[in-house]
Design a protein around this motif. Structure first.
Motif, PDB file in Angstrom:
ATOM      1  N   ASN A 190      -7.689   7.691   6.024  1.00  0.00           N
ATOM      2  CA  ASN A 190      -7.434   6.991   4.758  1.00  0.00           C
ATOM      3  C   ASN A 190      -6.040   6.361   4.759  1.00  0.00           C
ATOM      4  O   ASN A 190      -5.728   5.572   5.629  1.00  0.00           O
ATOM      5  CB  ASN A 190      -7.643   7.931   3.573  1.00  0.00           C
ATOM      6  N   ASN A 191      -5.197   6.734   3.795  1.00  0.00           N
ATOM      7  CA  ASN A 191      -3.881   6.097   3.660  1.00  0.00           C
ATOM      8  C   ASN A 191      -2.773   6.883   4.345  1.00  0.00           C
ATOM      9  O   ASN A 191      -1.604   6.803   3.955  1.00  0.00           O
ATOM     10  CB  ASN A 191      -3.542   5.910   2.183  1.00  0.00           C
ATOM     11  N   ILE A 193       0.862  -1.191   0.000  1.00  0.00           N
ATOM     12  CA  ILE A 193       0.000   0.000   0.000  1.00  0.00           C
ATOM     13  C   ILE A 193       0.893   1.233   0.000  1.00  0.00           C
ATOM     14  O   ILE A 193       1.819   1.342   0.823  1.00  0.00           O
ATOM     15  CB  ILE A 193      -0.918   0.017   1.242  1.00  0.00           C
ATOM     16  N   LYS A 211       6.003  10.004   1.267  1.00  0.00           N
ATOM     17  CA  LYS A 211       5.241   8.874   0.719  1.00  0.00           C
ATOM     18  C   LYS A 211       6.152   7.666   0.643  1.00  0.00           C
ATOM     19  O   LYS A 211       7.262   7.746   0.108  1.00  0.00           O
ATOM     20  CB  LYS A 211       4.690   9.227  -0.660  1.00  0.00           C
ATOM     21  N   VAL A 259      -2.850   4.511  12.657  1.00  0.00           N
ATOM     22  CA  VAL A 259      -3.473   4.288  11.350  1.00  0.00           C
ATOM     23  C   VAL A 259      -4.935   4.711  11.416  1.00  0.00           C
ATOM     24  O   VAL A 259      -5.470   5.012  12.483  1.00  0.00           O
ATOM     25  CB  VAL A 259      -3.385   2.796  10.954  1.00  0.00           C
ATOM     26  N   ASN A 307       6.175   3.033   0.618  1.00  0.00           N
ATOM     27  CA  ASN A 307       5.425   1.784   0.474  1.00  0.00           C
ATOM     28  C   ASN A 307       5.323   1.104   1.843  1.00  0.00           C
ATOM     29  O   ASN A 307       6.298   1.024   2.599  1.00  0.00           O
ATOM     30  CB  ASN A 307       6.119   0.841  -0.514  1.00  0.00           C
ATOM     31  N   VAL A 309       1.455   4.785   1.123  1.00  0.00           N
ATOM     32  CA  VAL A 309       0.893   5.604   2.205  1.00  0.00           C
ATOM     33  C   VAL A 309       1.665   6.899   2.331  1.00  0.00           C
ATOM     34  O   VAL A 309       2.805   7.023   1.862  1.00  0.00           O
ATOM     35  CB  VAL A 309       0.926   4.849   3.551  1.00  0.00           C
ATOM     36  N   GLU A 310       1.028   7.851   2.984  1.00  0.00           N
ATOM     37  CA  GLU A 310       1.699   9.095   3.343  1.00  0.00           C
ATOM     38  C   GLU A 310       2.021   8.990   4.835  1.00  0.00           C
ATOM     39  O   GLU A 310       1.117   8.868   5.658  1.00  0.00           O
ATOM     40  CB  GLU A 310       0.797  10.291   3.076  1.00  0.00           C
ATOM     41  N   VAL A 362      -9.231   1.606   7.451  1.00  0.00           N
ATOM     42  CA  VAL A 362      -8.441   1.186   6.291  1.00  0.00           C
ATOM     43  C   VAL A 362      -7.449   0.089   6.689  1.00  0.00           C
ATOM     44  O   VAL A 362      -7.348  -0.946   6.031  1.00  0.00           O
ATOM     45  CB  VAL A 362      -7.698   2.397   5.685  1.00  0.00           C
ATOM     46  N   ILE A 363      -6.725   0.335   7.740  1.00  0.00           N
ATOM     47  CA  ILE A 363      -5.754  -0.632   8.255  1.00  0.00           C
ATOM     48  C   ILE A 363      -6.231  -1.054   9.649  1.00  0.00           C
ATOM     49  O   ILE A 363      -6.142  -0.272  10.604  1.00  0.00           O
ATOM     50  CB  ILE A 363      -4.337  -0.026   8.356  1.00  0.00           C
TER      51      ILE A 363
END
Length: 334
Positions: A300-301, A236, A320, A270, A322, A238-239, A274-275
């Motif tokens: 969100n992410n 995913i 950002k 998190v 992974n 993510v920021e 989402v997670i």
């Protein structure tokens, strides 16, 4: 006084009683008086105990202690009568200074009657309280006594049991890396002690038993054996922001997370929609982590990684990266 002396006293009393009765002194009484260890035997025409004792030259005070033998009862009224042949045990009252509860009082009483005398002047004694007696070195014949308040308590003390750390090889963790794979938590035991207090001060503490109320859970540290984040289920983008355990960045208790875990390196915040909480992940540039917290700006992410020092969090900034999902939590953890 030994057994032979007692037999002798009885023999003398019997002989005197017989002699005086034979001579026609029907109202006479044979009497034996013990004063300490001394035996005084005689014949009296007195009817009362006080009269017989005064006839022997003894000064009587209401605080004196008189016991009739062999019945063994304590005389409460000195003007009561006695029978010929009875033994009288006499103990003279002496000045006694009593120290209790930070106060002092002086009374007249005998050593054997001390506990009753203390109660009569309004000092309440508990079943475990004791009276400590000594002689006054400055006033001969005066006793110094101290009422010692004694209390027994059963005390339970809780002690933390530290958890152990197990190091386990793991093919989902990079070679050369060590990661928290399963969080540990300390246990708790309850120790029971019997404690004795004297005048409010602890004198003895005796261990009785122990009981484990919560068993510790071992922490599992994964020793990396994989060349890549092996076993990754999902990648995913993510920021990632960063935070440190300060009240300004967290809340009043920066060391406790939303899941109850203790904050530390490898615990990330998190969006649980989402997670899910307790998801095990690998974050590029950060390392292995567990989703264990949340935040108002974490949606969100976006994730928030933990650092112990504010300057480390500032160096991370916002980037950002992974994030590899290694293991989703079990349903019972969601």
């Amino acid at each position: 006084m030994n057994c032979e002396d007692t037999k002798t006293a009885y023999w003398i009393i019997a002989v005197l009683g017989f002699v005086f009765a034979t001579l026609g002194f029907a109202s006479s009484k044979a009497v034996a008086v013990y004063i300490g260890q001394e035996l005084h035997v005689g014949v009296t025409f007195q009817k009362t105990i006080s009269g017989a004792l005064q006839e022997m030259g003894l000064k009587i005070d209401p605080s004196d202690r008189v016991v009739i033998k062999p019945a063994g009862f304590v005389v409460s009224d000195m003007d009561s009568t006695f029978r010929s042949g009875e033994k009288i045990e006499f103990e003279k009252a002496n000045p006694v200074i009593i120290q209790f509860d930070g106060m002092r009082k002086q009374i007249l009483c005998t050593r054997k009657n001390l506990r009753n005398a203390v109660s009569k002047i309004g000092i309440k004694l508990g079943p475990l309280d004791r009276i400590q007696v000594s002689e006054d070195p400055y006033r001969p014949g005066t006793m110094l006594t101290r009422v010692v308040r004694v209390e027994h308590k059963l005390v339970r003390r809780k002690e933390r049991i530290p958890y152990e750390i197990d190091y386990v090889p793991n093919n989902q963790v990079h070679q050369g890396k060590v990661a928290v794979w399963k969080l540990g938590s300390g246990g708790e035991r309850e120790d029971l002690y019997r404690e004795i207090y004297e005048d409010g001060k602890l004198v003895t503490s005796t261990f009785i038993s122990t009981r484990i109320s919560h068993r510790p859970i071992h922490e599992e540290m994964a020793i990396g054996e994989a060349e890549m984040p092996g076993g990754a289920i999902e990648k995913i983008l993510v920021e990632a922001t960063a935070y440190s355990p300060t009240v300004a960045e967290c809340d009043a208790d920066p060391w406790t997370t939303a899941t109850g875990m203790r904050s530390g390196y490898g615990i990330i915040a998190v969006d649980p929609a989402v997670i899910p909480y307790f998801t095990k992940v690998y974050v590029e540039g950060y390392g292995y982590a567990i989703a264990g917290d949340c935040g108002g700006a974490i949606k969100n992410n976006i994730i928030d990684v933990f650092f112990y020092k504010p300057e480390e969090a500032m160096r991370w900034g916002r980037r950002k990266v992974n994030m590899y999902v290694l293991e989703w939590p079990k349903r019972s953890q969601r």
